[in-house]
Design a protein around this motif. Structure first.
Motif, PDB file in Angstrom:
ATOM      1  N   VAL A  66       0.490  -1.276   0.271  1.00  0.00           N
ATOM      2  CA  VAL A  66      -0.142  -0.231  -0.205  1.00  0.00           C
ATOM      3  C   VAL A  66       0.193   1.289   0.106  1.00  0.00           C
ATOM      4  CG1 VAL A  66      -1.811   1.252   1.882  1.00  0.00           C
ATOM      5  CG2 VAL A  66      -1.495  -1.006   0.912  1.00  0.00           C
ATOM      6  N   ALA A  67       2.162   1.132   0.463  1.00  0.00           N
ATOM      7  CA  ALA A  67       2.976   2.027   1.077  1.00  0.00           C
ATOM      8  C   ALA A  67       3.600   2.810  -0.262  1.00  0.00           C
ATOM      9  CB  ALA A  67       3.698   2.196   1.601  1.00  0.00           C
ATOM     10  N   GLN A  68       4.340   1.227  -1.151  1.00  0.00           N
ATOM     11  CA  GLN A  68       4.335   2.085  -2.585  1.00  0.00           C
ATOM     12  C   GLN A  68       3.550   2.302  -4.061  1.00  0.00           C
ATOM     13  OE1 GLN A  68       7.441   2.040  -2.463  1.00  0.00           O
ATOM     14  NE2 GLN A  68       8.071  -0.248  -3.916  1.00  0.00           N
ATOM     15  N   VAL A  69       2.146   1.929  -3.742  1.00  0.00           N
ATOM     16  CA  VAL A  69       1.520   2.100  -4.438  1.00  0.00           C
ATOM     17  C   VAL A  69       0.984   3.750  -4.124  1.00  0.00           C
ATOM     18  CG1 VAL A  69      -0.982   2.333  -5.349  1.00  0.00           C
ATOM     19  CG2 VAL A  69       0.087   0.594  -4.809  1.00  0.00           C
ATOM     20  N   ARG A  70       0.634   4.201  -2.817  1.00  0.00           N
ATOM     21  CA  ARG A  70       0.953   5.703  -2.273  1.00  0.00           C
ATOM     22  C   ARG A  70       2.093   6.730  -2.187  1.00  0.00           C
ATOM     23  NH1 ARG A  70      -1.488   5.606   3.616  1.00  0.00           N
ATOM     24  NH2 ARG A  70      -2.284   8.152   2.467  1.00  0.00           N
ATOM     25  N   ALA A  71       2.783   5.750  -2.333  1.00  0.00           N
ATOM     26  CA  ALA A  71       4.400   6.663  -2.935  1.00  0.00           C
ATOM     27  C   ALA A  71       4.274   6.689  -4.872  1.00  0.00           C
ATOM     28  CB  ALA A  71       5.493   5.622  -3.120  1.00  0.00           C
ATOM     29  N   LEU A  72       3.995   5.397  -5.355  1.00  0.00           N
ATOM     30  CA  LEU A  72       3.658   6.243  -6.900  1.00  0.00           C
ATOM     31  C   LEU A  72       2.567   7.587  -7.253  1.00  0.00           C
ATOM     32  CD1 LEU A  72       3.661   4.990  -9.275  1.00  0.00           C
ATOM     33  CD2 LEU A  72       1.967   3.253  -8.927  1.00  0.00           C
ATOM     34  N   PHE A  73       1.801   6.827  -6.572  1.00  0.00           N
ATOM     35  CA  PHE A  73       0.350   8.294  -6.465  1.00  0.00           C
ATOM     36  C   PHE A  73       1.231   9.601  -6.251  1.00  0.00           C
ATOM     37  CE2 PHE A  73      -3.892   5.794  -5.547  1.00  0.00           C
ATOM     38  CZ  PHE A  73      -3.435   5.005  -7.003  1.00  0.00           C
ATOM     39  N   ASP A  74       1.916   9.318  -6.069  1.00  0.00           N
ATOM     40  CA  ASP A  74       2.818  11.907  -5.385  1.00  0.00           C
ATOM     41  C   ASP A  74       3.479  11.847  -5.852  1.00  0.00           C
ATOM     42  OD1 ASP A  74       2.842  13.275  -3.396  1.00  0.00           O
ATOM     43  OD2 ASP A  74       5.179  12.178  -3.307  1.00  0.00           O
ATOM     44  N   ARG A  75       4.735  10.648  -6.485  1.00  0.00           N
ATOM     45  CA  ARG A  75       5.071  10.787  -8.269  1.00  0.00           C
ATOM     46  C   ARG A  75       4.346  10.995  -9.364  1.00  0.00           C
ATOM     47  NH1 ARG A  75       7.309   5.925  -6.511  1.00  0.00           N
ATOM     48  NH2 ARG A  75       7.002   4.861  -8.190  1.00  0.00           N
ATOM     49  N   LEU A  76       3.184  10.518  -9.195  1.00  0.00           N
ATOM     50  CA  LEU A  76       2.844  11.509 -10.811  1.00  0.00           C
ATOM     51  C   LEU A  76       1.555  12.269 -10.487  1.00  0.00           C
ATOM     52  CD1 LEU A  76       0.301   7.310 -10.961  1.00  0.00           C
ATOM     53  CD2 LEU A  76       2.072   8.256 -12.371  1.00  0.00           C
ATOM     54  N   ARG A  77       0.807  12.772  -9.336  1.00  0.00           N
ATOM     55  CA  ARG A  77       0.397  14.458  -9.037  1.00  0.00           C
ATOM     56  C   ARG A  77       1.663  15.222  -9.067  1.00  0.00           C
ATOM     57  NH1 ARG A  77      -0.360  13.136  -4.333  1.00  0.00           N
ATOM     58  NH2 ARG A  77       1.286  15.165  -3.422  1.00  0.00           N
ATOM     59  N   GLN A  78       3.336  14.869  -9.077  1.00  0.00           N
ATOM     60  CA  GLN A  78       4.176  16.180  -8.793  1.00  0.00           C
ATOM     61  C   GLN A  78       4.245  15.344 -10.262  1.00  0.00           C
ATOM     62  OE1 GLN A  78       7.105  15.682  -6.010  1.00  0.00           O
ATOM     63  NE2 GLN A  78       5.562  14.517  -4.834  1.00  0.00           N
ATOM     64  N   GLY A  79       4.016  15.137 -11.524  1.00  0.00           N
ATOM     65  CA  GLY A  79       4.582  15.177 -13.058  1.00  0.00           C
ATOM     66  C   GLY A  79       5.056  14.121 -13.497  1.00  0.00           C
ATOM     67  N   ALA A  80       4.966  12.861 -12.770  1.00  0.00           N
ATOM     68  CA  ALA A  80       5.966  12.115 -13.427  1.00  0.00           C
ATOM     69  C   ALA A  80       5.513  10.785 -14.992  1.00  0.00           C
ATOM     70  CB  ALA A  80       5.724  10.577 -12.352  1.00  0.00           C
ATOM     71  N   LEU A  81       4.247  11.011 -14.801  1.00  0.00           N
ATOM     72  CA  LEU A  81       3.538  10.825 -15.921  1.00  0.00           C
ATOM     73  C   LEU A  81       4.363  11.161 -17.366  1.00  0.00           C
ATOM     74  CD1 LEU A  81       1.267   8.975 -16.727  1.00  0.00           C
ATOM     75  CD2 LEU A  81      -0.457  11.399 -17.500  1.00  0.00           C
ATOM     76  N   ASP A  82       4.618   9.790 -18.126  1.00  0.00           N
ATOM     77  CA  ASP A  82       5.011  10.879 -19.294  1.00  0.00           C
ATOM     78  C   ASP A  82       4.589  10.246 -20.291  1.00  0.00           C
ATOM     79  OD1 ASP A  82       6.306   8.029 -19.590  1.00  0.00           O
ATOM     80  OD2 ASP A  82       7.985   8.473 -19.212  1.00  0.00           O
ATOM     81  N   ALA A 127      -5.435  16.419  -9.890  1.00  0.00           N
ATOM     82  CA  ALA A 127      -6.562  16.985  -8.966  1.00  0.00           C
ATOM     83  C   ALA A 127      -6.605  15.788  -8.540  1.00  0.00           C
ATOM     84  CB  ALA A 127      -7.011  17.176 -10.524  1.00  0.00           C
ATOM     85  N   ILE A 128      -6.555  14.752  -8.985  1.00  0.00           N
ATOM     86  CA  ILE A 128      -7.091  13.252  -8.566  1.00  0.00           C
ATOM     87  C   ILE A 128      -6.558  12.379  -7.190  1.00  0.00           C
ATOM     88  CG2 ILE A 128      -8.088  10.970  -9.239  1.00  0.00           C
ATOM     89  CD1 ILE A 128      -8.875  11.816 -11.806  1.00  0.00           C
ATOM     90  N   LEU A 129      -5.403  12.243  -7.533  1.00  0.00           N
ATOM     91  CA  LEU A 129      -4.457  11.403  -7.221  1.00  0.00           C
ATOM     92  C   LEU A 129      -3.377  11.416  -5.613  1.00  0.00           C
ATOM     93  CD1 LEU A 129      -2.188   9.738  -9.189  1.00  0.00           C
ATOM     94  CD2 LEU A 129      -4.315   8.393  -8.445  1.00  0.00           C
ATOM     95  N   ARG A 130      -4.562  12.498  -4.849  1.00  0.00           N
ATOM     96  CA  ARG A 130      -4.495  13.461  -3.946  1.00  0.00           C
ATOM     97  C   ARG A 130      -4.555  12.616  -2.676  1.00  0.00           C
ATOM     98  NH1 ARG A 130      -8.408  16.948  -4.537  1.00  0.00           N
ATOM     99  NH2 ARG A 130      -9.457  16.542  -2.237  1.00  0.00           N
ATOM    100  N   ASP A 131      -3.348  12.525  -1.888  1.00  0.00           N
ATOM    101  CA  ASP A 131      -3.302  11.934  -0.751  1.00  0.00           C
ATOM    102  C   ASP A 131      -4.028  11.932   0.294  1.00  0.00           C
ATOM    103  OD1 ASP A 131      -1.490   9.759   0.496  1.00  0.00           O
ATOM    104  OD2 ASP A 131      -1.733  10.986   2.557  1.00  0.00           O
ATOM    105  N   ASP A 132      -4.503  13.034   0.954  1.00  0.00           N
ATOM    106  CA  ASP A 132      -5.907  13.521   1.981  1.00  0.00           C
ATOM    107  C   ASP A 132      -7.350  12.889   1.017  1.00  0.00           C
ATOM    108  OD1 ASP A 132      -6.325  15.326  -0.124  1.00  0.00           O
ATOM    109  OD2 ASP A 132      -6.307  17.363   1.075  1.00  0.00           O
ATOM    110  N   ALA A 133      -7.360  12.393  -0.196  1.00  0.00           N
ATOM    111  CA  ALA A 133      -9.018  12.577  -0.632  1.00  0.00           C
ATOM    112  C   ALA A 133      -8.435  10.973  -0.671  1.00  0.00           C
ATOM    113  CB  ALA A 133      -8.753  13.054  -1.804  1.00  0.00           C
ATOM    114  N   LEU A 134      -7.880  10.348  -0.925  1.00  0.00           N
ATOM    115  CA  LEU A 134      -7.677   8.391  -0.797  1.00  0.00           C
ATOM    116  C   LEU A 134      -8.828   8.544   0.430  1.00  0.00           C
ATOM    117  CD1 LEU A 134      -3.198   7.509  -1.368  1.00  0.00           C
ATOM    118  CD2 LEU A 134      -6.051   8.147  -3.199  1.00  0.00           C
ATOM    119  N   VAL A 135      -9.312   7.268  -0.403  1.00  0.00           N
ATOM    120  CA  VAL A 135     -10.179   5.660   0.583  1.00  0.00           C
ATOM    121  C   VAL A 135      -9.287   4.532   0.784  1.00  0.00           C
ATOM    122  CG1 VAL A 135     -12.085   5.015   0.981  1.00  0.00           C
ATOM    123  CG2 VAL A 135     -12.451   6.823   0.032  1.00  0.00           C
ATOM    124  N   ILE A 136      -8.734   4.038   1.283  1.00  0.00           N
ATOM    125  CA  ILE A 136      -8.031   3.157   1.687  1.00  0.00           C
ATOM    126  C   ILE A 136      -8.454   1.996   2.488  1.00  0.00           C
ATOM    127  CG2 ILE A 136      -5.403   2.515   2.193  1.00  0.00           C
ATOM    128  CD1 ILE A 136      -4.411   5.240   1.955  1.00  0.00           C
TER     129      ILE A 136
END
Length: 750
Positions: free
Chosen positions: A658-674, A724-733
């Motif tokens: 779960v921590a790895q996925v949250r970290a991935l979301f954080d990178r994508l939120r910061q523009g890691a999508l190429d 806009a979507i992958l905000r950590d404070d908006a996640l339901v886990i």
């Protein structure tokens, strides 16, 4: 010797004898003739129906003598007196039955000679009229018919008494007027050999009994279609409704269909709001075709708009079903005597006729304004039954091996709350199960934007089961949904869409399914049936085939009230946080969901495809053995939606995954999508779409939805969506572990 007696008997009726054989012609044949029956129609001779069939122990002969228009002021006295006369001339094998417009005769094991002799012999001074006079006298003991009911009674062949005694001269005048080639028809029922023996002597040339020219015949007055409302003082409440239709002989089949307690009409009545209870359905054959009558009790006040609408709906529904049923073949009875009677009447019908508008008679305790209310409602009901309820979407795919249909509510699970989530899905499963029990390939389809059944086979059966029949098998459907329910996914749906979890999980949550009652499932079925309906059809022949399937399904839709989706169930906003649940099967898994706004335009699907797959972003984050399996998809189509990642991992590694996925979301939120991620996503989405569209059921669903082409999401739009979507404070886990491994509180903040 036998042939000579036949000739002598038939001579007077202008049937004729001699060497020539009869020729079956059809210039004036009715629109529908029973299978195996041919009608001999030759100038100057009565119609003769020949029904060749095997298996009857003895042949039978029959005849019908029309008295329509003869001494109309004497009412039923005319056919009753003639029935008594004819019966006195025949032995005990004969059956002679009067009806409102004539006399039916049948003799089991008889022959045409004795039947014709009974009809043609004049009434002389020595004729025994005792039976005729006794029958006429018995008319006085029969129930009286009100003037308003006279039309319905005549349709049913009822004998309406006009009183008075009869004299020999009167009976003879009636017999002479009735026994003519235009009013009499004969029938022979039996083996081919028997039929030939009965009719082999029929030839050409004869001197007929007195025959009225066609333009001088007294014809019955046609019933003017309309509405009559009269007072019935003994009626405590509600109304008694009687309806009559005139048409051709095929109405006999309509009577069997409308009167069948397990037939289509009975099912429609039970599902409707008419509050009608059938008392009788009757079809009567005559030389003028057939008349069908229906009588019902209606628990309603016809003076009110609602009560009048129910009566009007009953009439409109019955008229439609009578018209549909009257398109089938004419079927003769199994009993040879009954078949001979029927065949003689069918042979007498000389013209095809469409079903005429109904005559409706309503008996009420206090007429008041009932007639005006029913007349107004009739116009609306006629319009409602002329229009389609379902929205059709038809596409022709010629050459495909089968026709596919989807009937569903486009409202989907809208209106379901956390108290009945899964009720629509249970109904769809029960309906599909009922269709499979009938040998029809069917499967349920449940989504947040549509609930229905996909089937290939009988369109009418599909419409009946999904739109009309009582909902059965709900317990089994509920158990099936419960078996498939995942505790973690249920918790996720309740957190993303509080109060309306079915918008995320259309099959319901574990909690809602446990408390779901059969009544709640039936209520959802009723709501779906009364709301908007859509039918998608993939026809494999032509557009007409698809339209016929739509029409067959639309027939079963209720015609009551305005159709609109229920108000969307109110619910709170998503509840971000971390939730722990227990599993009973040893499963260890987690769900991470990012709720989406209604303005999402396909970018979330692009993100899901970038995350998913063998070479996706999740594989790079979890593919080193941290998790056993993973996936990403968007859940929900109408109402709440969410991008959901599922991770299956050993319980000791679940938190790390779960921590790895949250970290991935954080990178994508910061523009890691190429650009490569977006390109791979588009290809994956295109490949998945092509794979799905190979299945005709998926094409059917796409036709139902009217889905647009694949969205062209750019890299910029993908990055903006991730931010806009992958905000950590908006996640339901939701973390689901075996019961013994759950030591933390059920819920905690992230």
């Amino acid at each position: 010797m036998k042939k000579a007696r036949i000739c002598a008997a038939l001579f007077a009726l202008s049937v004729g004898c001699g060497g020539a054989q009869p020729v079956a012609t059809r210039p004036n044949a009715p629109a529908a003739t029973p299978k195996g029956m041919r009608v001999v129609r030759e100038p100057g001779r009565p119609a003769l129906a020949i029904v060749a069939r095997e298996g009857d122990p003895t042949p039978a002969v029959g005849a019908f003598v029309s008295t329509a228009g003869i001494a109309p002021d004497r009412g039923a006295v005319v056919p009753v007196a003639l029935a008594g006369l004819f019966a006195s001339r025949l032995d005990a094998r004969a059956r002679v039955t009067p009806q409102a417009d004539g006399v039916r005769l049948a003799i089991a094991g008889g022959n045409l000679a004795e039947l014709a002799a009974a009809l043609t012999a004049p009434v002389g001074s020595g004729t025994d009229l005792g039976l005729a006079q006794r029958k006429v006298a018995a008319l006085a003991a029969m129930p009286r018919v009100t003037p308003e009911e006279a039309t319905i009674a005549a349709c049913e062949g009822a004998l309406v008494e006009s009183g008075g005694t009869v004299q020999a001269t009167e009976i003879e005048s009636w017999r002479a007027a009735a026994v003519t080639r235009e009013r009499v028809s004969f029938a022979v029922v039996g083996s081919a050999a028997g039929g030939t023996a009965q009719t082999s002597a029929v030839g050409s040339g004869s001197v007929g009994a007195p025959v009225l020219p066609s333009d001088q015949r007294a014809a019955p007055e046609a019933d003017a279609p309309g509405l009559a409302v009269y007072e019935a003082p003994g009626l405590a409440r509600g109304a008694r409704v009687a309806i009559a239709w005139r048409g051709d002989a095929r109405l006999a089949s309509a009577a069997r269909s409308l009167g069948d307690p397990s037939g289509p009409f009975a099912a429609m009545l039970a599902a409707s709001d008419t509050r009608a209870h059938l008392r009788s359905v009757t079809a009567t054959l005559s030389t003028d075709g057939a008349c069908l009558s229906l009588r019902a009790d209606v628990d309603t006040d016809p003076k009110t708009s609602a009560g009048a609408a129910r009566i009007a709906e009953l009439v409109a529904m019955a008229t439609r079903e009578a018209r549909l049923a009257a398109t089938g073949p004419v079927e003769l009875a199994a009993d040879p005597s009954d078949a001979a009677e029927q065949a003689a009447l069918v042979a007498a019908e000389t013209r095809a006729r469409d079903l005429e508008p109904p005559r409706t008679v309503v008996a009420v305790a206090e007429p008041g304004t009932a007639r005006d209310a029913i007349a107004t409602a009739t116009v609306a009901a006629r319009r409602a039954f002329a229009e389609r309820v379902v929205e059709p979407r038809v596409r022709v795919e010629r050459g495909q091996p089968a026709l596919w249909m989807l009937v569903a509510s486009p409202c989907g699970t809208q209106g379901e709350t956390d108290g009945d989530a899964g009720a629509s899905a249970a109904f769809a499963i029960a309906a599909a199960t009922a269709l499979r029990a009938r040998g029809i390939a069917a499967e349920p389809w449940t989504a947040s934007d549509g609930v229905g059944v996909i089937a290939s086979g009988d369109a009418s059966a599909l419409g009946r089961v999904f739109l009309t029949d009582a909902v059965e098998g709900t317990r089994a459907a509920q158990a099936r949904l419960l078996d498939a329910a995942r505790p973690g996914l249920s918790e996720l749906a309740e957190a993303i869409a509080p109060g309306r979890p079915a918008s995320i999980l259309p099959t319901g949550t574990a909690r809602s399914l446990l408390r779901l009652a059969p009544a709640a499932i039936a209520a959802r079925a009723d709501a779906l049936r009364r709301g908007p309906l859509r039918v998608a059809v993939l026809a494999n022949e032509d557009a007409a085939q698809g339209d016929a399937a739509v029409a067959a399904i639309d027939r079963w839709a209720l015609r009551e009230g305005a159709r609109a989706c229920p108000a969307r169930a109110e619910g709170a906003t998503p509840k971000p946080g971390t939730y722990a649940v227990q599993t009973d099967d040893g499963t260890s898994e987690a769900y991470l969901a990012a709720p989406l706004g209604q303005e999402d335009d396909g970018a979330a699907e692009t993100l899901a495809d970038a995350l998913d797959g063998e070479n996706g972003l999740l594989a790079k984050a979890l593919g080193d053995g941290l998790a056993r399996a993973w996936s990403a998809r968007v859940l929900g189509r109408a109402g709440s939606r969410a991008l959901v990642v599922h991770v299956d991992a050993p319980q000791e590694a679940l938190d790390a995954a779960v921590a790895q996925v949250r970290a991935l979301f954080d990178r994508l939120r910061q523009g890691a999508l190429d650009a490569a991620d977006v390109a791979r996503s588009k290809k994956r989405e295109a490949d998945a779409l092509a794979a799905r569209m190979r299945d005709p059921r998926e094409r059917l669903i796409a036709l139902f939805r009217g889905e647009p082409a694949q969205a062209d999401v750019t890299l910029e739009r993908g990055r903006a969506a991730a931010a806009a979507i992958l905000r950590d404070d908006a996640l339901v886990i939701v973390a689901a572990r075996p019961a013994r491994a759950v030591a933390a509180p059920a819920k905690k903040a992230p």
